[in-house]
Design a protein around this motif. Sequence first.
Motif, mmCIF file in Angstrom:
data_model
loop_
_atom_site.group_PDB
_atom_site.id
_atom_site.type_symbol
_atom_site.label_atom_id
_atom_site.label_comp_id
_atom_site.label_asym_id
_atom_site.label_seq_id
_atom_site.Cartn_x
_atom_site.Cartn_y
_atom_site.Cartn_z
ATOM 1 N N VAL A 197 0.837 -1.203 0.000
ATOM 2 C CA VAL A 197 0.000 0.000 0.000
ATOM 3 C C VAL A 197 0.871 1.252 0.000
ATOM 4 N N ILE A 198 1.942 1.244 0.809
ATOM 5 C CA ILE A 198 2.844 2.401 0.843
ATOM 6 C C ILE A 198 3.436 2.647 -0.542
ATOM 7 N N GLY A 199 3.865 1.568 -1.194
ATOM 8 C CA GLY A 199 4.412 1.701 -2.540
ATOM 9 C C GLY A 199 3.403 2.282 -3.510
ATOM 10 N N GLN A 200 2.168 1.781 -3.451
ATOM 11 C CA GLN A 200 1.113 2.278 -4.332
ATOM 12 C C GLN A 200 0.787 3.738 -4.018
ATOM 13 N N LEU A 201 0.763 4.059 -2.716
ATOM 14 C CA LEU A 201 0.422 5.416 -2.301
ATOM 15 C C LEU A 201 1.502 6.409 -2.716
ATOM 16 N N VAL A 202 2.763 6.038 -2.506
ATOM 17 C CA VAL A 202 3.865 6.921 -2.903
ATOM 18 C C VAL A 202 3.848 7.134 -4.416
ATOM 19 N N ALA A 203 3.625 6.050 -5.167
ATOM 20 C CA ALA A 203 3.573 6.175 -6.631
ATOM 21 C C ALA A 203 2.456 7.116 -7.069
ATOM 22 N N SER A 204 1.279 6.950 -6.461
ATOM 23 C CA SER A 204 0.144 7.806 -6.828
ATOM 24 C C SER A 204 0.392 9.251 -6.434
ATOM 25 N N GLY A 205 0.992 9.458 -5.249
ATOM 26 C CA GLY A 205 1.292 10.813 -4.809
ATOM 27 C C GLY A 205 2.281 11.510 -5.722
ATOM 28 N N VAL A 206 3.328 10.775 -6.110
ATOM 29 C CA VAL A 206 4.328 11.351 -7.022
ATOM 30 C C VAL A 206 3.693 11.652 -8.378
ATOM 31 N N LEU A 207 2.884 10.731 -8.877
ATOM 32 C CA LEU A 207 2.221 10.943 -10.170
ATOM 33 C C LEU A 207 1.265 12.127 -10.125
ATOM 34 N N ALA A 208 0.529 12.256 -9.013
ATOM 35 C CA ALA A 208 -0.389 13.384 -8.878
ATOM 36 C C ALA A 208 0.365 14.706 -8.890
ATOM 37 N N GLY A 209 1.591 14.694 -8.364
ATOM 38 C CA GLY A 209 2.378 15.907 -8.327
ATOM 39 C C GLY A 209 3.090 16.240 -9.621
ATOM 40 N N THR A 210 3.281 15.248 -10.495
ATOM 41 C CA THR A 210 4.042 15.482 -11.731
ATOM 42 C C THR A 210 3.195 15.407 -12.992
ATOM 43 N N GLN A 211 1.962 14.877 -12.898
ATOM 44 C CA GLN A 211 1.181 14.614 -14.116
ATOM 45 C C GLN A 211 0.846 15.865 -14.911
ATOM 46 N N SER A 212 0.868 17.047 -14.262
ATOM 47 C CA SER A 212 0.523 18.276 -14.979
ATOM 48 C C SER A 212 1.714 18.893 -15.729
ATOM 49 N N ARG A 213 2.915 18.321 -15.524
ATOM 50 C CA ARG A 213 4.082 18.841 -16.255
ATOM 51 C C ARG A 213 3.921 18.558 -17.751
ATOM 52 N N VAL A 346 -5.141 8.831 -5.244
ATOM 53 C CA VAL A 346 -4.364 9.005 -4.012
ATOM 54 C C VAL A 346 -5.257 8.741 -2.800
ATOM 55 N N GLY A 347 -6.479 9.265 -2.836
ATOM 56 C CA GLY A 347 -7.406 9.037 -1.726
ATOM 57 C C GLY A 347 -7.738 7.573 -1.541
ATOM 58 N N LEU A 348 -7.906 6.872 -2.650
ATOM 59 C CA LEU A 348 -8.187 5.437 -2.611
ATOM 60 C C LEU A 348 -7.086 4.686 -1.876
ATOM 61 N N LEU A 349 -5.838 5.009 -2.195
ATOM 62 C CA LEU A 349 -4.707 4.302 -1.582
ATOM 63 C C LEU A 349 -4.457 4.774 -0.154
ATOM 64 N N ALA A 350 -4.740 6.051 0.129
ATOM 65 C CA ALA A 350 -4.591 6.551 1.495
ATOM 66 C C ALA A 350 -5.570 5.846 2.424
ATOM 67 N N LEU A 351 -6.781 5.624 1.944
ATOM 68 C CA LEU A 351 -7.765 4.916 2.747
ATOM 69 C C LEU A 351 -7.359 3.448 2.919
ATOM 70 N N GLY A 352 -6.695 2.901 1.888
ATOM 71 C CA GLY A 352 -6.156 1.544 2.017
ATOM 72 C C GLY A 352 -5.083 1.464 3.086
ATOM 73 N N PHE A 353 -4.273 2.505 3.191
ATOM 74 C CA PHE A 353 -3.252 2.585 4.241
ATOM 75 C C PHE A 353 -3.915 2.549 5.620
ATOM 76 N N VAL A 354 -4.977 3.339 5.771
ATOM 77 C CA VAL A 354 -5.711 3.355 7.043
ATOM 78 C C VAL A 354 -6.299 1.976 7.338
ATOM 79 N N GLY A 355 -6.849 1.334 6.296
ATOM 80 C CA GLY A 355 -7.430 0.007 6.477
ATOM 81 C C GLY A 355 -6.417 -1.013 6.954
ATOM 82 N N THR A 356 -5.217 -0.987 6.371
ATOM 83 C CA THR A 356 -4.178 -1.927 6.783
ATOM 84 C C THR A 356 -3.765 -1.692 8.235
ATOM 85 N N CYS A 357 -3.647 -0.417 8.625
ATOM 86 C CA CYS A 357 -3.288 -0.109 10.018
ATOM 87 C C CYS A 357 -4.371 -0.597 10.973
#
Length: 532
Positions: A197-213, A346-357
């Motif tokens: 989940v962390i890997g997926q979340l980090v990937a989505s966060g990075v993509l969300a931050g760079t996709q508009s370039r 990103v929200g989907l994976l963040a909620l997955g992080f909460v679920g795992t915890c």
Amino acid sequence: MSADDKQPTFFAETATTTTNEKELAVNAQLGAQEQHELTVKDSFRLYRPAIAWSFLFSLGVIMAGFDPQLVGSLVAIPTFQKQFGQKIGPNEWVVAAKWQSAFNLGVPVGQVVGSLGVGIPLDKIGRRWTLACCCIITCIAVALQSSSQNKPQILVAELVNGVVLGAYPVIAPTYISEVTPVVFRGFAAAFVNLSFVIGQLVASGVLAGTQSRTDRWSYDIPFLVQFVFPIIILCLLPWAPESPWWLVRNGKDAKAKKALTRLAHPSVDVTATLAHIKLTTELELEERSSATFADCFRGTELRRTTISTMVYAIQPLAGNFLVIGYAVYFFELAGLPVNSSFYLGVGLLALGFVGTCLSWPLIKVTGRRRIYNWGLVTLMILLLLIGILDCIPLKAGDLGPRWAQAALMVVYNFFYDLGIGPLCFVIISETSSAKLRGKTIAIATTVNALINVACAVGIPYAINPDQGDLEGKLAFVFFGVSVPCLIWCWRCLPETKGRTFNELDVMFQKRLPTKEFKTYVVEDDMAFHVYE
């Protein structure tokens, strides 16, 4: 009498038992008792080093979650679409379905090779050196990805990376189950899923931050971020102790005792733990001296391999490849704005992080079987609702049903990471025998990867607007496939909570029915049994 039909007797009842064997059995029984008496609080206090090193080995799994999420979302980045896609309208490009399938096939195909092949170095050179080799290969693959100039180069990089991404989910639960105490084993194994989940979340966060370039850094930066994880592992790995179980199986008892000492607080007497490892290893060797992939399908090992394989296979069969891997692209196809699609991802994976915890306290108080089965039921209900919403005719400009689908996919990921996501790794680490653990997990990972291959081939053609155009109706397919999976779980998935490896060996060797695993009382002198 065949090896598979041998019945347990006891050291106390065997005239040929030596004094050393009796002493070993007594210490092993003490070790088992200590494991049962240990609390979660005690494990944090007394086995803090083991927990810390387990987390280091789980970092590799972060990469196994990062790359597939990255590749699945790359096709939604406008710059990537323009660079590697085809024009389908004014200022509109799409990556051809065949290349989407090819990119998404790279990792699963590589995983098939990696998950099967990693069992050899795990047995030959140990857990530490195997992880180090995988990190080096990852660095090579990332260099290929970030320098890609065409679609074939990306595909080759994904194939290379896929080999080691298939190895990480085998190495981590193998090491974790062998160094952590019984009471903490469920939490540590669940952290493997959290790493995904962390890997997926980090990937989505990075993509969300760079996709508009508007330049190629929009996708090169996410590629380059992958260097962080193998570098951290390679810097710390020289100080990590080797698995004491692997050392004992290779006749290095002195080094095993030293490793156990480094994995625990100085106040812990590791003699009983070492005896427990040695006795369990000897008992498994008595049943079968060899440790090949073929042995995973013989005698009582067949049942253990089937359980491990099924709980891992059910993950993609229940729709996680669609929901997690294609969420952002699906949101775009459904008509949501690009920025909204990435933020929802990103929200989907963040909620997955909460679920795992949240799964950690659930694992402590509830059995593995109950969490897994009811978790699967919940996912099936959500899949059915997602499919039904896609059948509602849309009015012009009305995105209400699509936003409802998106919300259900976010909820789906929460319950996935609360239930079958983390529990899979707990179950496979407990169900597999110590002697064949690496190979059993490798087989389970391979089957999971093969199913992901099928999903990677089929899903783009099923949901792409220029192909099947099924969109959310594809959820009906995964709902239907989940029905027989649920039936198998209720009939065949045993309860393993709170059992030592020795106790589980006894119960599987006695061929207990599934329903008796939870309540079966192993004899007090269980630790003394050998095989005639």
